[in-house]
Design a protein around this motif. Structure first.
Motif, short mmCIF file in Angstrom:
data_model
loop_
_atom_site.label_atom_id
_atom_site.label_comp_id
_atom_site.label_asym_id
_atom_site.label_seq_id
_atom_site.Cartn_x
_atom_site.Cartn_y
_atom_site.Cartn_z
N THR A 710 -12.23 4.14 22.08
CA THR A 710 -11.25 4.51 23.14
C THR A 710 -10.23 5.17 22.44
O THR A 710 -9.65 4.98 21.50
CB THR A 710 -10.67 3.03 23.75
OG1 THR A 710 -11.70 2.28 24.32
CG2 THR A 710 -9.83 3.50 25.00
N THR A 711 -9.95 6.33 23.36
CA THR A 711 -8.76 7.12 22.73
C THR A 711 -7.44 6.54 22.86
O THR A 711 -7.19 5.83 23.62
CB THR A 711 -8.90 8.57 23.70
OG1 THR A 711 -8.61 8.01 25.01
CG2 THR A 711 -10.04 9.53 23.57
N ASN A 712 -6.52 7.12 21.95
CA ASN A 712 -5.15 6.48 21.69
C ASN A 712 -4.24 7.62 22.60
O ASN A 712 -4.88 8.37 23.30
CB ASN A 712 -4.70 6.46 20.65
CG ASN A 712 -4.65 7.76 19.68
OD1 ASN A 712 -4.84 8.65 20.17
ND2 ASN A 712 -4.87 7.62 18.33
N ALA A 713 -2.81 7.54 22.40
CA ALA A 713 -1.91 8.33 23.37
C ALA A 713 -2.28 9.79 23.02
O ALA A 713 -1.84 10.62 23.56
CB ALA A 713 -0.70 7.78 23.00
N GLU A 714 -2.80 9.98 21.80
CA GLU A 714 -3.02 11.42 21.34
C GLU A 714 -4.20 11.80 21.72
O GLU A 714 -4.70 12.96 21.39
CB GLU A 714 -2.80 11.42 19.85
CG GLU A 714 -1.06 11.29 19.62
CD GLU A 714 -1.12 11.44 18.06
OE1 GLU A 714 -2.00 11.33 17.30
OE2 GLU A 714 -0.03 11.53 17.78
N GLY A 715 -5.13 11.16 22.42
CA GLY A 715 -6.65 11.50 22.77
C GLY A 715 -7.49 11.21 21.44
O GLY A 715 -8.51 11.61 21.56
N ARG A 716 -6.99 10.61 20.33
CA ARG A 716 -7.80 10.54 19.26
C ARG A 716 -8.48 9.16 19.49
O ARG A 716 -8.13 8.26 19.95
CB ARG A 716 -7.05 10.52 17.99
CG ARG A 716 -6.36 11.90 17.98
CD ARG A 716 -5.58 11.96 16.41
NE ARG A 716 -4.81 13.13 16.26
CZ ARG A 716 -5.31 14.17 16.03
NH1 ARG A 716 -6.59 14.49 15.92
NH2 ARG A 716 -4.58 15.25 15.84
#
Length: 860
Positions: A710-716
């Motif tokens: 699942t992506t984090n706040a930075e989309g990573r």
């Protein structure tokens, strides 16, 4: 040498004998610290005998040769001052006795250098005259270089003799009676008896004695101005005995002669910011600072190299440009002495100086009338090359407000009820980051009866919308000046035709604009009145009267959108204005109509006092944006088209990488990447989105999902997955509303086959009939391509155990144990007869087949 003596100051008070007549301006007997009593010849002055420098015994005679080797403030002191960035001509570094030529060398206020020796003792004047002149030049260097710290020029105005185109200090050869060196008072009396009593002279005496180090007279009077008693009202004297002559040639030294002369120029006052009660200072390093018993602990404020110069931070006794409004700016400043060239009025070869540190003065127009604005001004004093970075005004009273709180000039207004004095403070910051805080009193003029004018800005009548809120606004002005009055309570009442008496509508307090605003509603014609009561400053005012007549208000509506194209879900601002009798607080519906005729609500907006509105919507479909006001008892219906909006779907950008491209079957690989929204080249992170990891088999067939993240706040994202399929690895994001799916190939990966090894043993080689035996062993695996250097346990593998009776060609499966996490297995068997037991690993996905050596078990 860490510190050279410090001299004078505060000794004891002197009561002037009746035989001495003082002028009306003569100082009163001073309160002095401990020390020797002074002669009556110095009315009101004080003295303090200073300590010698470390390692110096002033009672020990010093040879002429040793004294001639002392350079005073010359090359070493020049180097130390240059390290501080103090400007000076190169020739100042030379051991030159030259001092400034000024006038005829004798007239005016001057320092008279003297060699003083008792009768009957060896007179060393001729041998030491060059040294006396050199040490005098060193004193002049201290005075001038210290002035340069604040951008000015000062020189000692010596009594001089010409010397081949230059001048040198004129040194008198004076012999006094035996015993005249026993005390400072005795020395003063002796030289006065010889006629050295001129008030226009500071007598700087090199006394050929071994009694003390240094001492001088000073008047403890900090009064500003040229009339200060240290500025030529009386003759003053400084004495330096031979043990302390000629110091100051070094960073941590100072000139004793300069120290004592400065005392006669009027420093350091005990009331100065860093003054001691014994006439020195406690903020080191500084020519005049040392632990003199004056009640203050020493603090290292300036660098040690500053020891050679006057006045650490230029704020106690010597500055050609004291901080405006500071203590030194409003009290006696030795740099203003008329005994210095450039002192007095700053003329005669001097310069007024420039700021060396950030300073400022504050001016407030007092007294202020409570409730009315008064001007406040900040005048900065900026060192060269600096600019004003910021200004912040504040007041000790919370109700005081500033018209321009970040400007050098502002207006401050406090409530009409203010009476007690308060303060106004300005904080100034310059481009170097330095700050200066200055404060001024703010006082108020009360006890008057100033008339005020109370009025409704709308006039005497107003049309309002039935049942809708409208702002009732009243304003109070000071009649004489026309200024708005702040902080004055306004009593508001309302009355309709059916009311027998007016009712209170509130009593708000006026703002800095002199206004009060109350939200009101009216269903019938209503009369509003406003008045103020008499107070300590203002007379009663009013009443003012306004009749509000309600009705359904005619309206018109205008609207627009800030863009015609937007990406899915991006903000679009809808603005406009409702025109009505009282347009404040009206709710408007904002909607979007698609090409198919579907109406989608985008939200609602509320009008402000001027009828304007604004709404930020996030449309997800294309269409026409409109704004509507529904008909009501208060308002007629109205609508407006804001514009046609085209909503564009953004693209999805996904990237990925894998940490290893080849591993043994089932080993983990780490897949990382980033998921972003691409709105016409503007990238933003897609947070909280699932990402799947797939492998498309090399031999063809459908891709196999092997994990995800699942992506984090930075989309990573990061996915740790076991690799059991060889082929092309890819990362995929599924489609969502307004966001299309995306996939990216990462590259080929290999899940290689492990090479296995199997061992087996039996707990016994023979058992009795009906007995049992335990078979055990382990399975290990290696994969050279993965860089394995040692076998590792092979877990979770199902083995096959077979039995073949002695003499038989047929084998029977008797068990299928599974290896543990450590790669081991056990199996309990019940042999029915003698024979051979074999443990094997059939070929399975990712592992080669293996077989252990057969085990023979007999029946005994």
């Amino acid at each position: 040498m860490r510190r050279v003596l410090m001299s004078l100051l505060l000794g004891i008070a002197v009561v002037t004998p009746a035989a001495l007549t003082l002028s009306p301006a003569a100082p009163q007997p001073a309160r002095c610290g401990s020390g020797d009593a002074l002669s009556w010849t110095l009315p009101g002055a004080c003295q303090h005998v200073d300590e010698p420098p470390p390692g110096v015994d002033p009672t020990e005679p010093v040879s002429t040769a040793v004294l001639r080797a002392r350079d005073g403030g010359t090359a070493g002191a020049y180097d130390a001052a240059e390290a501080l960035g103090v400007p000076a001509p190169v020739q100042a570094a030379a051991a030159s006795p030259a001092v400034t030529c000024e006038g005829d060398g004798a007239s005016g206020y001057r320092t008279q250098a003297m060699y003083v020796v008792e009768a009957g003792r060896t007179n060393r004047f001729a041998a030491l005259l060059p040294s006396f002149r050199l040490w005098a030049a060193g004193v002049d260097d201290v005075v001038n270089r210290s002035a340069a710290l604040t951008g000015g020029v000062r020189k000692v105005r010596f009594v001089t003799d010409p010397d081949g185109g230059t001048c040198v200090a004129k040194v008198l050869n004076v012999t006094v009676p035996a015993g005249a060196m026993s005390s400072f008072n005795a020395t003063i009396a002796a030289v006065q008896a010889l006629g050295y009593t001129d008030p226009s002279r500071k007598y700087l005496m090199w006394t050929d004695a071994t009694v003390l180090c240094g001492v001088a007279s000073m008047y403890p009077d900090a009064t500003d101005g040229q009339g200060n008693p240290n500025n030529g009202r009386y003759a003053q004297y400084a004495r330096i005995d031979s043990g302390c002559w000629g110091f100051g040639d070094g960073a941590a030294q100072h000139s004793v002669e300069a120290h004592e002369l400065l005392h006669t120029l009027g420093g350091v006052m005990s009331t100065a910011p860093h003054g001691t009660r014994a006439g020195h200072c406690w903020d080191e390093s500084d020519t005049m600072c040392y632990a003199d018993g004056g009640g203050f602990a020493m603090k290292q404020v300036c660098p040690a190299e500053r020891e050679y110069l006057f006045d650490c931070n230029n704020d106690d006794y010597y500055s050609t440009y004291p901080d405006p409004g500071s203590w030194l700016d409003t009290h006696w400043n030795a740099a203003d002495s008329r005994f210095l060239i450039g002192g007095g009025d700053g003329s005669g070869g001097g310069a007024p100086g420039t700021p060396s540190v950030l300073g400022a003065t504050i001016a407030v127009n007092n007294p202020a009338v409570p409730g009315l604005s008064t001007q406040a001004t900040l005048a900065p004093s900026l060192p060269a090359g600096r600019t004003v970075a910021s200004v912040q005004w504040k007041s000790a009273r919370a109700d005081c407000v500033f018209a321009s709180p970040a400007e050098l000039q502002t207006a401050v207004t406090c409530n009409a009820t203010a009476a007690a004095p308060t303060t106004v403070t300005a904080t100034l910051k310059d481009s170097s980051g330095a700050t200066k805080v200055v404060t001024s009193p703010l006082t108020f003029a009360t006890g008057t009866a100033r008339p005020v004018t109370v009025a409704f800005p709308a006039g005497t009548s107003a049309a309002v919308c039935t049942g809708a809120g409208f702002p009732l606004t009243a304003r109070v002005l000071d009649t004489a000046s026309g200024q708005p009055v702040k902080g004055l309570a306004v009593a508001l009442t309302k009355q309709s035709a059916t009311m027998t008496a007016p009712a209170s509508a509130g009593a708000p307090v006026t703002t800095v604009e002199g206004t009060v605003i109350l939200n009101q509603t009216a269903a019938v014609a209503t009369t509003y009145r406003a008045r103020t009561a008499a107070g300590t400053v203002y007379a009663a005012g009013g009443p003012a009267e306004l009749v509000a007549t309600p009705g359904r208000c005619a309206t018109s509506l205008a609207a627009e959108i800030d863009r015609t194209t937007a990406f899915y879900g991006d903000p679009v601002t809808v603005t406009g204005r409702l025109t009505a009798a009282v347009p404040s607080g009206v709710t408007l519906a904002v909607r979007l109509t698609t090409a198919a005729g579907r109406v989608l609500p985008l939200g609602s907006a509320k009008t402000g006092a001027d009828g304007r509105f604004s709404l930020v919507a996030k449309p997800t479909e294309s269409g026409v944006v409109s704004v509507a006001l529904a008909v009501s008892v208060s308002y007629a219906a109205a609508s407006a088209t804001a514009g046609t909006l085209t909503v564009v779907t953004p693209t999805t950008r996904i990237t990925g990488a894998v940490d290893r491209s080849e591993v043994g079957y089932g080993q983990n690989v780490t897949v990382t990447g980033r998921l972003q929204r691409d709105a016409g080249g503007t990238l933003s992170a897609l947070a909280g989105k699932p990402v799947s990891v797939y492998v498309a088999p090399a031999g063809g067939g459908a891709a196999v999902k092997i994990g995800g993240g699942t992506t984090n706040a930075e989309g990573r994202f990061t996915a740790v997955v076991p690799l059991k399929v060889s082929g092309t690895l890819s990362v995929t994001s599924a489609a969502a509303a307004g966001q299309p799916a995306a996939s990216a190939a990462v590259g080929p990966v290999v899940a290689g086959t492990w090479t296995t090894a199997l061992t087996a043993t039996a707990s016994a080689s023979s058992v009795p009939a009906g007995g049992s035996v335990t078979l055990s062993g382990s399975v290990s695996r290696t994969y050279a391509a993965a860089g394995a250097t040692a076998p590792s346990p092979a877990s979770g593998l199902r083995l096959k155990v077979t039995f073949r009776a002695t003499g038989s060609a047929t084998s029977t499966v008797v068990g299928t144990p599974t290896t543990t996490a450590g790669g081991t297995f056990t199996l309990k068997v019940l042999p029915k007869g003698a024979g051979t037991w074999t443990v094997s690993l059939p070929a399975v996905a990712g592992y080669t087949a293996a077989e252990a050596a057969p085990l023979t078990i007999g029946i005994g």
